[in-house]
Design a protein around this motif. Structure first.
Motif, PDB file in Angstrom:
ATOM      1  N   ASP A 107       0.922  -1.186  -0.214  1.00 27.67           N
ATOM      2  CA  ASP A 107      -0.044  -0.084   0.036  1.00 27.67           C
ATOM      3  C   ASP A 107       0.872   1.177  -0.024  1.00 27.67           C
ATOM      4  N   GLU A 108       1.903   1.188  -0.500  1.00 30.60           N
ATOM      5  CA  GLU A 108       2.674   2.264  -0.576  1.00 30.60           C
ATOM      6  C   GLU A 108       3.427   2.655  -1.991  1.00 30.60           C
ATOM      7  N   LEU A 109       3.453   3.929  -2.302  1.00 29.55           N
ATOM      8  CA  LEU A 109       3.856   4.473  -3.418  1.00 29.55           C
ATOM      9  C   LEU A 109       5.329   5.143  -3.248  1.00 29.55           C
ATOM     10  N   LEU A 110       6.163   5.033  -4.099  1.00 29.21           N
ATOM     11  CA  LEU A 110       7.428   5.879  -3.970  1.00 29.21           C
ATOM     12  C   LEU A 110       7.485   6.466  -5.154  1.00 29.21           C
ATOM     13  N   PHE A 111       7.929   7.805  -4.864  1.00 33.20           N
ATOM     14  CA  PHE A 111       8.009   8.784  -6.097  1.00 33.20           C
ATOM     15  C   PHE A 111       9.622   9.173  -5.774  1.00 33.20           C
ATOM     16  N   TRP A 150      14.811   5.356  -0.121  1.00 31.87           N
ATOM     17  CA  TRP A 150      13.653   4.494   0.601  1.00 31.87           C
ATOM     18  C   TRP A 150      13.925   4.054   1.780  1.00 31.87           C
ATOM     19  N   GLY A 151      15.225   3.552   1.768  1.00 32.44           N
ATOM     20  CA  GLY A 151      15.841   2.925   3.153  1.00 32.44           C
ATOM     21  C   GLY A 151      15.644   4.109   4.362  1.00 32.44           C
ATOM     22  N   GLU A 152      15.914   5.262   4.055  1.00 31.28           N
ATOM     23  CA  GLU A 152      15.927   6.231   5.185  1.00 31.28           C
ATOM     24  C   GLU A 152      14.299   6.468   5.692  1.00 31.28           C
TER      25      GLU A 152
END
Length: 154
Positions: A107-111, A150-152
């Motif tokens: 349920d995540e979107l990464l931009f 993203w890891g942050e």
């Protein structure tokens, strides 16, 4: 993964209390299960059918029963997220900010967006994400985080 060991009687008491506190959920699940037994499939909110087998007999397959209960909720959530992905992919404001959708995980979107545009892109995404042409009975919470990678964020 931690394991919990409880006596069967304690589990039975917990479940009985749960169903007493949520009788509408129990009725919903039983009606849904019966409908799927007759039709052979369950539907998402947007009408996508998911065939289900293994419900015959006195002891239906527990995996099949879980699919019956989960599909209308999780399948519908997935469909709504996909609609948002299409919407964001076609959004001229995000394009102007050089904001690109890179990844979807559950349920995540990464931009990915230039740092100077991140606050505006985050605000637009947070505003647009809960808006839907599909009527919902509950409020949709949206959490937006920014970071260098993203890891942050996790």
């Amino acid at each position: 993964n931690a394991s919990i060991t409880l006596p069967v009687e304690e589990c039975d008491t917990y479940l009985a209390t749960h169903w007493q506190n949520h009788p509408d959920v129990y009725v919903y699940q039983q009606r849904l299960l019966e409908r799927v037994r007759r039709s052979g499939y369950v539907l998402t909110m947007l009408g996508r059918p998911r065939p289900i087998s293994g419900l015959g007999g006195r002891r239906p397959n527990s995996h099949s029963v879980n699919q019956v209960y989960n599909t209308p909720i999780q399948g519908s959530a997935g469909e709504l997220l996909k609609l948002k992905m299409i919407e964001f992919g076609n959004c001229p404001e995000l394009r102007k900010m050089k904001c690109h959708m890179e990844l979807q995980v559950h349920d995540e979107l990464l931009f990915e967006v230039p740092e100077e545009n991140a606050p505006d892109a985050a605000a637009l995404i947070k505003e647009q994400m809960p808006q839907s042409d599909v009527p919902l009975l509950t409020k949709t919470d949206v959490d937006v985080q920014t970071g260098k990678n993203w890891g942050e964020l996790h």
